[in-house]
Design an enzyme around this catalytic site. Structure first.
Site, short mmCIF file in Angstrom:
data_model
loop_
_atom_site.label_atom_id
_atom_site.label_comp_id
_atom_site.label_asym_id
_atom_site.label_seq_id
_atom_site.Cartn_x
_atom_site.Cartn_y
_atom_site.Cartn_z
N ASN A 1 1.94 1.66 -3.47
CA ASN A 1 0.78 2.07 -4.25
C ASN A 1 0.57 3.59 -4.24
O ASN A 1 0.06 4.16 -5.21
CB ASN A 1 -0.46 1.36 -3.69
CG ASN A 1 -1.73 1.72 -4.43
OD1 ASN A 1 -1.84 1.53 -5.63
ND2 ASN A 1 -2.70 2.26 -3.70
N ARG A 2 0.98 4.25 -3.17
CA ARG A 2 0.79 5.70 -3.08
C ARG A 2 1.83 6.48 -3.88
O ARG A 2 1.65 7.67 -4.12
CB ARG A 2 0.86 6.13 -1.61
CG ARG A 2 -0.20 5.47 -0.72
CD ARG A 2 -0.13 5.98 0.72
NE ARG A 2 -0.90 5.13 1.61
CZ ARG A 2 -0.39 4.27 2.48
NH1 ARG A 2 0.93 4.16 2.59
NH2 ARG A 2 -1.16 3.53 3.26
N LEU B 1 0.82 -1.21 0.00
CA LEU B 1 0.00 0.00 0.00
C LEU B 1 0.86 1.26 0.00
O LEU B 1 0.48 2.28 -0.59
CB LEU B 1 -0.95 -0.01 1.20
CG LEU B 1 -2.02 -1.10 1.18
CD1 LEU B 1 -2.90 -1.00 2.43
CD2 LEU B 1 -2.87 -1.03 -0.08
N CYS C 1 3.13 -8.08 -21.55
CA CYS C 1 3.18 -6.69 -22.00
C CYS C 1 3.73 -6.56 -23.41
O CYS C 1 3.48 -5.56 -24.09
CB CYS C 1 4.02 -5.85 -21.03
SG CYS C 1 3.26 -5.63 -19.40
N GLY D 1 6.64 0.93 -15.73
CA GLY D 1 6.75 1.50 -14.39
C GLY D 1 7.63 2.73 -14.47
O GLY D 1 8.41 2.91 -15.42
#
Length: 387
Positions: A52-53, A49, A153, A310
């Site tokens: 994720n931020r 998490l 991808c 990314g």
């Protein structure tokens, strides 16, 4: 963005592009909301998490909101349920993207489509989703269809490379080729399965932070018209050459493993460095012997359409190639506003790059003009083509 009329030795062109994102967007709070709804706080969950931020993604395109029924059951959805939603919510996106690409290619008579090459890594069925897209478009039953799966991808450029070779085959036979290339990925529905793995195995799995939903399409053509009275429309992009390289012993770094609850993303921390390590030698190999206009020689002389796997992949490429974020402006724009949509992303980046607003943020305040590099990161491999 202008298009060159030179150096078209292969006679291969992209005549049209189409991109369709679903109507909903997810910010970082969406993953946190589902995590807290179904799992206790653990060290692994807290780490994911936190990542994720700070992905650099403002919003990810999705077929649903965090309250979508598929991800709000007592257990993560089954692969059968994921397939049903892929078909009901994903296939219409692929149909729309295809219609957009066909319209730009000035193909009003779909009987001119000779082949269809499609890719996905987020569904598996027989017949494949391409059958239903072709049926909705009214394509001839004689269209030669190829569906690529298990490419991840890199599926978008793998499909483009396949279409290019099919075009060259038709050229040697003196036949016109118009190939519809389609990529469709519905990734956000895997969120519950990924969160379950993070919780159960205490693994740091960041796929849940990056992936989004999208369909994209291009029309690839050789330079043979169907009749003298129907000249070819001007190309959007001309395909000059490509390279394919498999990086040894990287199967454990990138993958999408089959599971009863869908597919599990494999994405190791080595990926940015692996990508950077092959960029320069592959660039040099592809440029060797190329006769491009004066002023096009080093990486910074080109626009770059790189698959935005990314943020660290993009910044790593900048460092090793000596280019600036402006050179990959469409990749960043797509990543920030939509996330990583696996195989469908690269055509979205190509579509975005030619927008006039992208020229405004190009190096020097204007587009580089005619030449660009297309770079894609794939499962255990890297794909390159220059357009």
């Amino acid at each position: 963005m202008s298009v060159s009329t030179e150096a078209r030795e292969l006679g291969l062109s992209i005549l049209g592009l189409g991109t369709r994102y679903p109507p909903y967007t997810l910010d970082s709070r969406a993953v946190e909301e589902l995590s807290k709804r179904y799992h206790p706080e653990t060290p692994a969950m807290q780490k994911v998490l936190a990542i994720n931020r700070f992905t650099g993604i403002d919003k990810r395109s999705s077929i649903g909101r965090p309250d979508h029924w598929l991800v709000n059951q007592p257990e993560p959805p089954t692969i059968a349920q994921l397939h049903d939603v892929f078909m009901s919510d994903g296939v219409p996106l692929a149909i729309s993207a295809s219609k957009e690409a066909l319209a730009e290619a000035h193909i009003t008579d779909v009987s001119q489509i000779t082949h269809m090459v499609s890719a996905t890594c987020t569904d598996s069925a027989n017949p494949g989703y391409d059958h239903y897209v072709a049926k909705a478009l009214g394509l001839s039953p004689f269209v030669e269809k190829t569906l690529l799966h298990g490419v991840g991808c890199s599926g978008g450029l793998a499909a483009l490379r396949t279409a290019a070779n099919l075009c060259l085959g038709h050229s040697t036979r003196g036949l016109p080729a118009r190939i519809l290339v389609v990529a469709l990925e519905i990734s956000t529905t895997l969120v519950r399965s990924e969160l379950e793995s993070i919780h159960s195995n205490q693994e740091t799995r960041i796929g849940v932070c990056l992936f989004s939903d999208c369909a994209s399409a291009v029309v690839v053509s050789n330079d043979i018209p169907f009749s003298p009275t129907e000249p070819l429309p001007p190309p959007v992009y001309s395909l000059l050459d490509w390279r394919h390289q498999t990086v040894p012993d990287t199967e454990q770094d990138l993958g999408f493993d089959t599971h009863p609850q869908g597919w599990k993303v494999v994405l190791s921390p080595r990926v940015p460095n692996l990508t950077a390590s092959v960029l320069e030698p592959t660039y040099n190999s592809l440029m060797s012997g190329k006769k491009l206009p004066e002023g096009y020689g080093s990486p910074k002389d080109f626009d770059w359409a790189m698959h935005p796997g990314g943020a660290t992949i993009l910044t790593g490429a900048e460092k090793v190639l000596g280019i600036q974020p402006e050179h990959m402006r469409a990749s960043y724009d797509t990543y920030v506003n939509h996330g990583n949509s696996s195989s469908a992303t690269i055509f979205s980046v190509l579509n975005r790059l030619r927008g006039k607003e992208m020229d405004g943020v190009a190096p020097g305040g204007g587009g580089r003009g005619s030449w660009l590099w297309v770079v894609l990161l794939g499962r255990g491999s890297r794909w390159r083509c220059v357009c």
